[in-house]
Design a protein around this motif. Structure first.
Motif, PDB file in Angstrom:
ATOM      1  N   TYR A   1     -12.972 -15.223  -4.428  1.00 17.64           N
ATOM      2  CA  TYR A   1     -12.064 -14.242  -5.037  1.00 17.64           C
ATOM      3  C   TYR A   1     -12.640 -13.767  -6.370  1.00 17.64           C
ATOM      4  N   GLN A   2     -12.829 -12.460  -6.452  1.00 21.36           N
ATOM      5  CA  GLN A   2     -13.423 -11.881  -7.668  1.00 21.36           C
ATOM      6  C   GLN A   2     -12.391 -11.863  -8.793  1.00 21.36           C
ATOM      7  N   PRO A   3     -12.840 -11.978 -10.045  1.00 21.19           N
ATOM      8  CA  PRO A   3     -11.892 -11.855 -11.163  1.00 21.19           C
ATOM      9  C   PRO A   3     -11.232 -10.478 -11.131  1.00 21.19           C
ATOM     10  N   GLU A   4      -9.964 -10.409 -11.545  1.00 22.40           N
ATOM     11  CA  GLU A   4      -9.242  -9.128 -11.489  1.00 22.40           C
ATOM     12  C   GLU A   4      -8.768  -8.720 -12.886  1.00 22.40           C
ATOM     13  N   GLU A   5      -8.711  -7.394 -13.091  1.00 26.64           N
ATOM     14  CA  GLU A   5      -8.179  -6.880 -14.364  1.00 26.64           C
ATOM     15  C   GLU A   5      -6.661  -6.880 -14.278  1.00 26.64           C
ATOM     16  N   GLY A   6      -6.001  -7.408 -15.310  1.00 25.58           N
ATOM     17  CA  GLY A   6      -4.554  -7.536 -15.300  1.00 25.58           C
ATOM     18  C   GLY A   6      -3.809  -6.224 -15.127  1.00 25.58           C
ATOM     19  N   GLU A   7      -4.221  -5.199 -15.849  1.00 24.53           N
ATOM     20  CA  GLU A   7      -3.449  -3.946 -15.839  1.00 24.53           C
ATOM     21  C   GLU A   7      -4.156  -2.848 -15.060  1.00 24.53           C
ATOM     22  N   TYR A   8      -4.717  -3.204 -13.915  1.00 27.91           N
ATOM     23  CA  TYR A   8      -5.415  -2.240 -13.069  1.00 27.91           C
ATOM     24  C   TYR A   8      -4.424  -1.681 -12.050  1.00 27.91           C
ATOM     25  N   HIS A   9      -4.118  -0.377 -12.167  1.00 30.57           N
ATOM     26  CA  HIS A   9      -3.147   0.241 -11.251  1.00 30.57           C
ATOM     27  C   HIS A   9      -3.734   1.530 -10.670  1.00 30.57           C
ATOM     28  N   PRO A  10      -4.637   1.395  -9.697  1.00 34.82           N
ATOM     29  CA  PRO A  10      -5.286   2.598  -9.161  1.00 34.82           C
ATOM     30  C   PRO A  10      -4.313   3.452  -8.348  1.00 34.82           C
ATOM     31  N   VAL A  11      -4.546   4.764  -8.375  1.00 37.63           N
ATOM     32  CA  VAL A  11      -3.824   5.661  -7.463  1.00 37.63           C
ATOM     33  C   VAL A  11      -4.774   5.869  -6.277  1.00 37.63           C
ATOM     34  N   ALA A  12      -4.264   5.687  -5.073  1.00 43.37           N
ATOM     35  CA  ALA A  12      -5.170   5.706  -3.924  1.00 43.37           C
ATOM     36  C   ALA A  12      -4.689   6.654  -2.844  1.00 43.37           C
TER      37      ALA A  12
ATOM     38  N   THR B   1       0.833  -1.196   0.000  1.00 47.22           N
ATOM     39  CA  THR B   1       0.000   0.000   0.000  1.00 47.22           C
ATOM     40  C   THR B   1       0.872   1.252   0.000  1.00 47.22           C
ATOM     41  N   ALA B   2       2.059   1.135   0.585  1.00 41.20           N
ATOM     42  CA  ALA B   2       2.962   2.282   0.696  1.00 41.20           C
ATOM     43  C   ALA B   2       3.964   2.350  -0.456  1.00 41.20           C
ATOM     44  N   GLY B   3       3.874   1.452  -1.412  1.00 38.18           N
ATOM     45  CA  GLY B   3       4.803   1.466  -2.550  1.00 38.18           C
ATOM     46  C   GLY B   3       6.204   1.008  -2.181  1.00 38.18           C
ATOM     47  N   HIS B   4       6.309   0.128  -1.185  1.00 40.05           N
ATOM     48  CA  HIS B   4       7.633  -0.266  -0.720  1.00 40.05           C
ATOM     49  C   HIS B   4       8.317  -1.323  -1.579  1.00 40.05           C
ATOM     50  N   SER B   5       7.620  -1.867  -2.569  1.00 41.20           N
ATOM     51  CA  SER B   5       8.230  -2.990  -3.271  1.00 41.20           C
ATOM     52  C   SER B   5       8.961  -2.595  -4.560  1.00 41.20           C
ATOM     53  N   VAL B   6       9.316  -1.321  -4.681  1.00 40.37           N
ATOM     54  CA  VAL B   6      10.204  -0.913  -5.780  1.00 40.37           C
ATOM     55  C   VAL B   6      11.068   0.240  -5.271  1.00 40.37           C
TER      56      VAL B   6
ATOM     57  N   LEU C   1      -1.439   0.334   5.877  1.00 45.34           N
ATOM     58  CA  LEU C   1      -0.847   1.645   6.141  1.00 45.34           C
ATOM     59  C   LEU C   1      -0.138   2.163   4.890  1.00 45.34           C
ATOM     60  N   SER C   2      -0.399   3.418   4.541  1.00 44.46           N
ATOM     61  CA  SER C   2       0.325   4.048   3.426  1.00 44.46           C
ATOM     62  C   SER C   2       1.643   4.600   3.973  1.00 44.46           C
ATOM     63  N   ALA C   3       2.337   5.428   3.179  1.00 45.00           N
ATOM     64  CA  ALA C   3       3.574   6.052   3.657  1.00 45.00           C
ATOM     65  C   ALA C   3       3.168   7.267   4.487  1.00 45.00           C
ATOM     66  N   GLU C   4       3.015   7.090   5.795  1.00 44.73           N
ATOM     67  CA  GLU C   4       2.414   8.135   6.637  1.00 44.73           C
ATOM     68  C   GLU C   4       3.294   8.555   7.803  1.00 44.73           C
ATOM     69  N   GLY C   5       4.559   8.088   7.824  1.00 47.97           N
ATOM     70  CA  GLY C   5       5.472   8.557   8.867  1.00 47.97           C
ATOM     71  C   GLY C   5       5.537   7.644  10.088  1.00 47.97           C
ATOM     72  N   GLU C   6       6.544   7.926  10.939  1.00 48.57           N
ATOM     73  CA  GLU C   6       6.866   6.997  12.026  1.00 48.57           C
ATOM     74  C   GLU C   6       5.770   6.882  13.091  1.00 48.57           C
ATOM     75  N   ALA C   7       5.092   7.997  13.379  1.00 47.96           N
ATOM     76  CA  ALA C   7       4.067   7.932  14.437  1.00 47.96           C
ATOM     77  C   ALA C   7       2.991   6.916  14.066  1.00 47.96           C
TER      78      ALA C   7
END
Ligand SMILES: Cc1cc2nc3c(=O)[nH]c(=O)nc-3n(C[C@H](O)[C@H](O)[C@H](O)COP(=O)(O)OP(=O)(O)OC[C@H]3O[C@@H](n4cnc5c(N)ncnc54)[C@H](O)[C@@H]3O)c2cc1C
Length: 470
Positions: free
Chosen positions: A317-328, A90-95, A426-432
């Motif tokens: 599990y619902q079917p998923e779209e392959g190239e679905y990249h939402p900004v959240a 969710t926080a974009g940590h995997s790149v 959790l998104s990228a929201e800081g240490e607290a």
């Protein structure tokens, strides 16, 4: 080898030129992808949109030994290391920007032992893949609500899914794991071997090493009664849904999404664009008892769609779209109760959103998950009653500030006495906010285990727990 005192300096100065892609290709059996390669853009893409980072190299190891070599490469070069299983962080940590991506998606071995009802699963498998394979034996383990989520990330953070009230979190069914630590060792951890590390990886995320495979306990789930139920969303139906979900037997776990109805073909046209409760429900037990447990939800209002039926567990599990990249823009929290007035707050905030899609997701917890002592694992929120995720999904990255402000205001309006949160949402929201995921003594215990196994914070591109200072 690494000189510990220089580690921080090297982290700051390392550049992509410190590695040779062609040499890495000779060193690894697994794929090595660099910026010049045709599949580079695809390989650096993660689930969430709006994350556009350019790693120096993406390495896809084929076994634990190769994982250990990637970990050593990161340690020795000081390059940032991103660890990826399913890529749904969710926080974009995997790149990483300029660093190494350790992409575990090629490691998909799965050994199911129906007799002992256990499975060894490599971390590159998705929740959907393990669920489908286990169901062939009438068995299941709960992951989350989405098949494409990687078992690596979801398990290490906790795992809250459709079996949470009946069989607990994913980590409550984790029996052992194989893990590569920062010094490149490959350890097998369980209640007896490295119990501190085994405790930490059950909720503490990717802070302690790279898990290469998990041993899970499976449960007999030959069939379920469940699927989608769509009701009009009003203060009464929302509060009523929550009350019924709390009163329901533990076999029933549900996710209620309050949102504006998209033009889905199975909804009457007059419902399109109106506020609905889009519920996905699972009764893991006897069919007749399941129908009885679902009846009060059907009676809350005339359903706009009722697709609840007996089915096999993977069908949820619902079917998923392959190239679905939402900004959240998303916030996660726990609340103690959702009555009519909280439901009104939810409706008001959804109506105020200008995003293409906005949602409040409500999950009543309790049951098996709540019976585990708070200090038994690094997931301490055992008594939390309801998890709430609010999110705005939008298209233009330039609108970020507006939607983030909406999500923050919405979460603030819903906040009650439970100040904890679930790290995997959790998104990228800081240490607290990371600390809120690990309340009380949990944080200190994790920080001291981190100091023992990863004193230089090699695994830092995550919801980071810094090593305790001796
Ligand atoms: C559409 C969607 C639905 C979701 N639904 C649910 C849900 O119902 N329930 C729930 O509990 N969560 C849910 N989540 C949250 C999900 O659990 C986390 O985003 C999780 O981290 C994703 O795991 P991944 O392996 O796909 O992600 P990745 O991005 O690959 O990994 C996330 C992080 O986990 C760590 N990590 C991953 N694999 C390893 C490993 N093998 N060793 C060490 N560290 C590792 C790394 O720090 C990495 O940055 C959902 C997320 C999305 C996007």
């Amino acid at each position: 080898m690494v000189n510990k005192t220089n580690a921080q300096a090297r982290q700051a100065t390392a550049t992509p030129t410190t590695i040779s892609i062609s040499q890495l290709r000779k060193d690894f059996r697994g794929a090595v992808i660099g910026p010049e390669d045709a599949d580079y853009d695809r390989a650096r893409t993660v689930f969430y949109g709006g994350i556009d980072r350019h790693p120096a190299v993406i390495i896809k190891p084929v076994n634990a030994e190769e994982v250990a070599r990637v970990v050593s490469l990161a340690r020795e070069t000081g390059m940032e290391l991103a660890v990826r299983s399913g890529g749904h962080s969710t926080a974009g940590h995997s790149v990483s920007e300029g660093g190494i991506v350790l992409d575990l998606s090629a490691m998909k071995d799965l050994q199911i032992d129906p007799k002992s009802r256990t499975a060894w699963a490599e971390t590159g498998l998705t929740a959907g893949e393990v669920t489908t394979a286990a169901a062939a034996h009438g068995l299941a383990i709960g992951f989350g609500d989405t098949g494409s989520v990687g078992i690596g990330g979801i398990t290490l953070g906790g795992g809250v899914g459709y079996l949470v009230r009946k069989h607990g979190l994913t980590i409550d069914n984790l029996l052992a794991a194989e893990i590569v630590t920062a010094d490149g060792q490959i350890l097998e951890v369980d209640e007896k071997n490295h119990p501190d590390l085994f405790w930490a990886i059950r909720g503490g995320g990717g802070n302690f090493g790279v898990v290469t495979r998990f041993k899970f306990r499976l449960h007999e789930v030959p069939s379920i009664v469940g699927g989608m139920l769509i009701l009009p969303a009003t203060p009464d139906t929302i509060a009523g849904f929550i009350a019924e979900a709390e009163a329901a037997p533990e076999e029933l776990s549900s996710i209620a999404n309050v949102m504006f109805a998209p033009p889905m073909p199975f909804l009457p046209p007059e419902a399109h664009g109106k506020l609905i409760i889009f519920a996905i429900m699972v009764y893991a037990g006897d069919t007749e008892a399941g129908q009885r447990a679902l009846a009060p939800f059907r009676a809350l209002a005339t359903p706009q769609a009722d697709m609840l039926k007996p089915m096999s567990y993977p069908e949820i599990y619902q079917p998923e779209e392959g190239e679905y990249h939402p900004v959240a823009a998303a916030r996660t929290m726990f609340v103690d109760s959702i009555d009519r007035s909280v439901a009104e707050t939810i409706i008001n905030h959804l109506q105020a959103s200008s995003a293409a899609m906005s949602v409040a997701q409500l999950r009543v917890l309790g049951g098996a998950m709540a019976r585990v002592p708070a200090d038994a694992t690094a997931f301490a929120h055992r008594k939390s009653r309801i998890m709430v995720n609010v999110a705005a999904l939008y298209e233009k990255p330039g609108d970020k500030a507006k939607h983030e402000a909406w999500a923050s205001d919405f979460a603030a309006a819903l906040q009650q006495s439970d100040k904890g949160l679930y790290v995997n949402f959790l998104s990228a929201e800081g240490e607290a906010r990371i600390r809120a995921a690990y309340p009380g003594s949990t944080w200190d215990r994790l920080a001291s285990i981190k100091a023992r196994y990863d004193p230089e914070n090699l695994f830092r591109l995550n919801q980071n727990i810094a090593p305790a200072v001796p």
